[in-house]
Design an enzyme around this catalytic site. Structure first.
Site, PDB file in Angstrom:
ATOM      1  N   TYR A 143       0.818  -1.214   0.000  1.00  0.00           N
ATOM      2  CA  TYR A 143       0.000   0.000   0.000  1.00  0.00           C
ATOM      3  C   TYR A 143       0.855   1.270   0.000  1.00  0.00           C
ATOM      4  CZ  TYR A 143      -4.688  -1.952   0.618  1.00  0.00           C
ATOM      5  OH  TYR A 143      -5.891  -2.570   0.417  1.00  0.00           O
ATOM      6  N   LYS A 194       2.915 -15.343   2.242  1.00  0.00           N
ATOM      7  CA  LYS A 194       3.282 -16.171   1.092  1.00  0.00           C
ATOM      8  C   LYS A 194       4.791 -16.388   1.136  1.00  0.00           C
ATOM      9  CE  LYS A 194       1.370 -17.255  -2.395  1.00  0.00           C
ATOM     10  NZ  LYS A 194       0.987 -18.650  -2.812  1.00  0.00           N
ATOM     11  N   ASP A 227      -3.035 -18.027   0.518  1.00  0.00           N
ATOM     12  CA  ASP A 227      -4.030 -18.622  -0.390  1.00  0.00           C
ATOM     13  C   ASP A 227      -4.765 -19.768   0.298  1.00  0.00           C
ATOM     14  OD1 ASP A 227      -1.627 -20.038  -0.443  1.00  0.00           O
ATOM     15  OD2 ASP A 227      -1.765 -20.584  -2.550  1.00  0.00           O
ATOM     16  N   ASP A 251      -6.513  -7.065   3.631  1.00  0.00           N
ATOM     17  CA  ASP A 251      -7.620  -6.416   2.918  1.00  0.00           C
ATOM     18  C   ASP A 251      -8.531  -7.483   2.327  1.00  0.00           C
ATOM     19  OD1 ASP A 251      -9.058  -4.276   1.685  1.00  0.00           O
ATOM     20  OD2 ASP A 251      -8.040  -4.744  -0.198  1.00  0.00           O
ATOM     21  N   ASP A 255     -12.370  -9.092   3.913  1.00  0.00           N
ATOM     22  CA  ASP A 255     -13.629  -9.051   3.157  1.00  0.00           C
ATOM     23  C   ASP A 255     -14.239 -10.442   3.088  1.00  0.00           C
ATOM     24  OD1 ASP A 255     -13.613  -6.337   2.547  1.00  0.00           O
ATOM     25  OD2 ASP A 255     -14.049  -6.662   0.424  1.00  0.00           O
TER      26      ASP A 255
HETATM   27  C1  IPM Z   1     -10.505  -1.308   3.366  1.00  0.00           C
HETATM   28  C2  IPM Z   1     -10.715  -0.678   2.012  1.00  0.00           C
HETATM   29  C3  IPM Z   1      -9.555   0.252   1.745  1.00  0.00           C
HETATM   30  C4  IPM Z   1      -8.296  -0.584   1.613  1.00  0.00           C
HETATM   31  C5  IPM Z   1      -9.743   1.178   0.536  1.00  0.00           C
HETATM   32  C6  IPM Z   1     -11.010   1.986   0.639  1.00  0.00           C
HETATM   33  C7  IPM Z   1      -8.544   2.064   0.335  1.00  0.00           C
HETATM   34  O1  IPM Z   1     -10.867  -1.658   1.048  1.00  0.00           O
HETATM   35  O2  IPM Z   1     -10.422  -0.571   4.360  1.00  0.00           O
HETATM   36  O3  IPM Z   1     -10.428  -2.534   3.425  1.00  0.00           O
HETATM   37  O4  IPM Z   1      -7.994  -1.121   0.549  1.00  0.00           O
HETATM   38  O5  IPM Z   1      -7.602  -0.711   2.617  1.00  0.00           O
HETATM   39 MG    MG Z   2     -10.936  -3.630   1.784  1.00  0.00          MG
END
Ligand code: IPM
Ligand code: MG
Length: 368
Positions: A143, A194, A227, A251, A255
């Site tokens: 990042y 990884k 993975d 990230d 999710d």
């Molecule tokens: C998160 C989001 C952010 C990230 C974006 C909005 C920059 O996806 O907080 O997970 O990638 O970290």
């Molecule tokens: Mg995210």
């Protein structure tokens, strides 16, 4: 005893302003009934800041965030700003806050609320009782690594570069956070990287193991390739307690873990900095659902993730675990009573909008 706290609200974009507005009502309730004296300020971030000031991460907002005891963040982003350069995109506001406040530890609980176990796309027996904490490194890795950019080569060809980079210190501090949090839970940490293809992965694995052996032998540590971790999360998620991982894998895996619970509109998060000498740490709390531009402005967004982010704030920044528990119980109660926003609607339940859901939470707080 009255606790006085400086809170900065950053509503941002999409449904951010709607859910922050509802959370304000819970703040007011805490002020009236729990002796919490909040000094609340609000400012611009993300697309909203870009529209007004031409900058998604204004210096004035960052300065206020640095001075606050905690930041309560809504969401940033939307299709309107997708074509802007990186330094003007709404996401820049969030990334600058993370970097400037040095919020290196991102805590993302994935909790399956009992009343919602049928809302998951996975079988209820796979997710019932699920309680995972993902600890994501938030200020390093790809990042922020340099060099980064897109360069023009000869003949119209181009080359994009991002850099994955971690120092041992960055790995140790996030691993320490994960081990300490594991001690308050199931005492198990899975570290995902990884190391089969990446040097940063090899370093990650070695540093996590060394810290474990030196200071955290009471916590069970396993290493897992990222993975495989993604696969195990959908195969048998309850095998996990705490997962610690880098910025990019975190990230993605967070999710995935959120979706397991069937309730992405329900999940809060905390981003924490290091403790300073008087025990204070910078902190930002945000719902993980993002700006959801498709439903913005319609009064149907689920405010619970933001309200639960306030609960995390009470627990981690304000030393008010009891008040945090009050809020979490009120949310449980409201779900058990059958209130559902559109995102978690199920047959036979009572469909409510954003502010009616908050009404129900406030009623449950009154009744507690
Ligand atoms: C998160 C989001 C952010 C990230 C974006 C909005 C920059 O996806 O907080 O997970 O990638 O970290
Ligand atoms: Mg995210």
């Amino acid at each position: 005893m009255a606790v006085s706290a400086r809170l900065l609200l950053l509503p941002g974009d999409g449904i951010g302003p709607e859910v922050i507005e509802e959370t304000r009502r819970v703040l007011a309730w805490l002020g009236r009934h729990r002796g919490l004296d909040f000094r609340v300020e609000e400012d611009l971030i993300g697309g909203a800041a870009y529209e007004r000031l031409g900058d998604p991460a204004p210096d004035a907002t960052i300065a206020k965030a640095l001075a606050a005891d905690a930041v309560l963040f809504g969401a940033v982003g939307g299709p309107k700003w997708e074509k802007l350069a990186f330094d003007k995109k709404p996401e820049r506001g969030l990334l600058r806050l993370r970097k400037d406040l040095e919020l290196f530890a991102n805590l993302r609980p994935a909790l399956c609320f009992d009343a919602l176990k049928d809302a998951s796309t996975l079988k209820p027996e796979i997710v019932a009782g699920l309680d995972i904490l993902i600890v994501r490194e938030l200020t390093g890795g790809v990042y922020f690594g340099e060099p980064r950019g897109i360069e023009t080569l000869g003949g119209g060809a181009r080359r994009g570069v991002d850099t994955q980079v971690y120092t041992s210190g960055e790995i140790q501090r996030i691993a320490r956070t994960a081990f300490e949090l594991a001690r308050l839970r199931g005492r198990r940490v899975a570290s995902a990287e990884k190391s089969n293809v990446m040097h940063t992965g090899v370093l990650w694995r070695e540093e996590v193991q060394m810290l474990h052996d030196a200071e955290f032998e009471d916590v069970a540590l396993t290493h897992i390739l990222a993975d495989n971790c993604a696969m195990q999360l959908v195969r048998n998620p309850k095998q996990f307690d705490v997962i610690v991982t880098d910025n990019l894998f975190g990230d993605i895996l967070s999710d995935e873990a959120a979706q397991l619970t069937g309730s992405i509109g329900m999940l809060p998060s905390a981003s924490l900095g290091a403790k300073d000498t008087d025990g204070r740490r910078r902190a930002l709390y945000e719902p993980i659902h993002g700006s959801a531009p498709d439903i913005a402005g319609r009064g149907i967004a689920n405010p619970i993730a933001c309200i639960l982010s306030l609960a995390m704030c009470l627990r981690y920044s304000l030393g008010r675990a009891e008040d945090a528990t009050l809020i979490e119980r009120a949310v449980d109660r409201v779900l058990a009573d059958g209130y559902r926003t559109a995102d978690i609607m199920q047959d036979g339940m009572t469909k409510v909008g954003t502010s009616a859901m908050t009404d129900a939470v406030l009623e449950a707080l009154e009744a507690a």
